[in-house]
Design an enzyme around this catalytic site. Structure first.
Site, PDB file in Angstrom:
ATOM      1  N   HIS A   1      23.500  -2.860 -50.988  1.00 35.48           N
ATOM      2  CA  HIS A   1      23.830  -3.835 -49.939  1.00 35.48           C
ATOM      3  C   HIS A   1      24.751  -3.188 -48.900  1.00 35.48           C
ATOM      4  O   HIS A   1      24.548  -3.333 -47.693  1.00 35.48           O
ATOM      5  CB  HIS A   1      24.592  -5.035 -50.515  1.00 35.48           C
ATOM      6  CG  HIS A   1      23.825  -5.901 -51.437  1.00 35.48           C
ATOM      7  ND1 HIS A   1      24.321  -6.271 -52.669  1.00 35.48           N
ATOM      8  CD2 HIS A   1      22.619  -6.510 -51.325  1.00 35.48           C
ATOM      9  CE1 HIS A   1      23.456  -7.062 -53.263  1.00 35.48           C
ATOM     10  NE2 HIS A   1      22.402  -7.213 -52.473  1.00 35.48           N
TER      11      HIS A   1
ATOM     12  N   LYS B   1      21.995 -22.770 -58.646  1.00 38.16           N
ATOM     13  CA  LYS B   1      22.153 -21.529 -59.395  1.00 38.16           C
ATOM     14  C   LYS B   1      23.631 -21.228 -59.616  1.00 38.16           C
ATOM     15  O   LYS B   1      24.411 -21.256 -58.666  1.00 38.16           O
ATOM     16  CB  LYS B   1      21.521 -20.388 -58.585  1.00 38.16           C
ATOM     17  CG  LYS B   1      20.690 -19.435 -59.370  1.00 38.16           C
ATOM     18  CD  LYS B   1      20.005 -18.490 -58.402  1.00 38.16           C
ATOM     19  CE  LYS B   1      19.643 -17.212 -59.118  1.00 38.16           C
ATOM     20  NZ  LYS B   1      19.097 -16.226 -58.210  1.00 38.16           N
TER      21      LYS B   1
ATOM     22  N   ARG C   1      13.312  -2.326 -50.649  1.00 36.40           N
ATOM     23  CA  ARG C   1      13.329  -1.330 -51.718  1.00 36.40           C
ATOM     24  C   ARG C   1      11.933  -0.832 -52.053  1.00 36.40           C
ATOM     25  O   ARG C   1      11.748   0.320 -52.396  1.00 36.40           O
ATOM     26  CB  ARG C   1      13.956  -1.912 -52.985  1.00 36.40           C
ATOM     27  CG  ARG C   1      15.410  -2.276 -52.827  1.00 36.40           C
ATOM     28  CD  ARG C   1      15.915  -3.025 -54.010  1.00 36.40           C
ATOM     29  NE  ARG C   1      15.274  -4.350 -54.033  1.00 36.40           N
ATOM     30  CZ  ARG C   1      15.669  -5.365 -54.769  1.00 36.40           C
ATOM     31  NH1 ARG C   1      16.693  -5.239 -55.561  1.00 36.40           N
ATOM     32  NH2 ARG C   1      15.049  -6.521 -54.711  1.00 36.40           N
TER      33      ARG C   1
ATOM     34  N   SER D   1      21.552  -6.793 -57.725  1.00 33.80           N
ATOM     35  CA  SER D   1      22.735  -7.412 -58.323  1.00 33.80           C
ATOM     36  C   SER D   1      22.451  -7.856 -59.754  1.00 33.80           C
ATOM     37  O   SER D   1      23.303  -7.710 -60.634  1.00 33.80           O
ATOM     38  CB  SER D   1      23.182  -8.621 -57.493  1.00 33.80           C
ATOM     39  OG  SER D   1      23.626  -8.220 -56.232  1.00 33.80           O
TER      40      SER D   1
END
Length: 159
Positions: free
Chosen positions: A17, A41, A90, A127
């Site tokens: 990040h 969440k 990615r 993460s």
């Protein structure tokens, strides 16, 4: 003033990040890091903790503003006159999802999305993976900034 936003949950912020934010900060006068609030969440870190960690690790850039948001990212952009979203990619699987989001965001308000290829060093990094490895006692010191590593250790009882 040229503005862009780097959105995400950042639970926690990783070196991947940080790499994208650093690169965006060289291209734009002001870069907002928008920390997404997802009420459904439960994160490892509270929103305020994430914001503080991000502010600490991005302070050196001098042109990064960190705020939380909930709702549509395009509304966040509209309220702050931000014409561009910067997203790191990615892999091809990221592109499939992010392209749909970019097209939707552009169709809603005209906000553009710029895709930045992730540094190959961080191409596998997320993460979620950091949290899982750290929870099992694995070494994630090369994946997160030192202050985040300390926070992870404290939160997971390994500090």
């Amino acid at each position: 003033m040229r503005r862009a936003v780097c959105p995400g949950s950042f639970d926690p912020i990783t070196n991947g990040h940080l790499d994208i934010i650093a690169r965006a900060s060289k291209l734009y006068d002001e870069v907002y890091v928008a920390v997404m609030i997802n009420q459904s969440k439960k994160g490892l870190f509270e929103i305020d903790e994430r914001i503080e960690l991000i502010r600490e690790v991005t302070a050196e850039f001098g042109n990064v503003v960190v705020e939380s948001f909930h709702g549509l990212l395009v509304d966040f952009c509209k309220q702050r006159d931000i014409p561009a979203i910067v997203k790191g990619l990615r892999a091809v699987s990221d592109f499939d999802y992010e392209l749909q989001m970019a097209q939707m965001n552009n169709g809603l308000t005209g906000v553009e999305t710029l895709f930045v290829p992730t540094n190959p060093t961080y191409s596998f990094l997320s993460s979620s993976l950091v949290k899982e490895v750290a929870a099992w006692g694995g070494d994630v010191s090369h994946l997160v900034p030192p202050v985040v590593l300390d926070a992870l250790g404290e939160r997971l009882g390994k500090g």
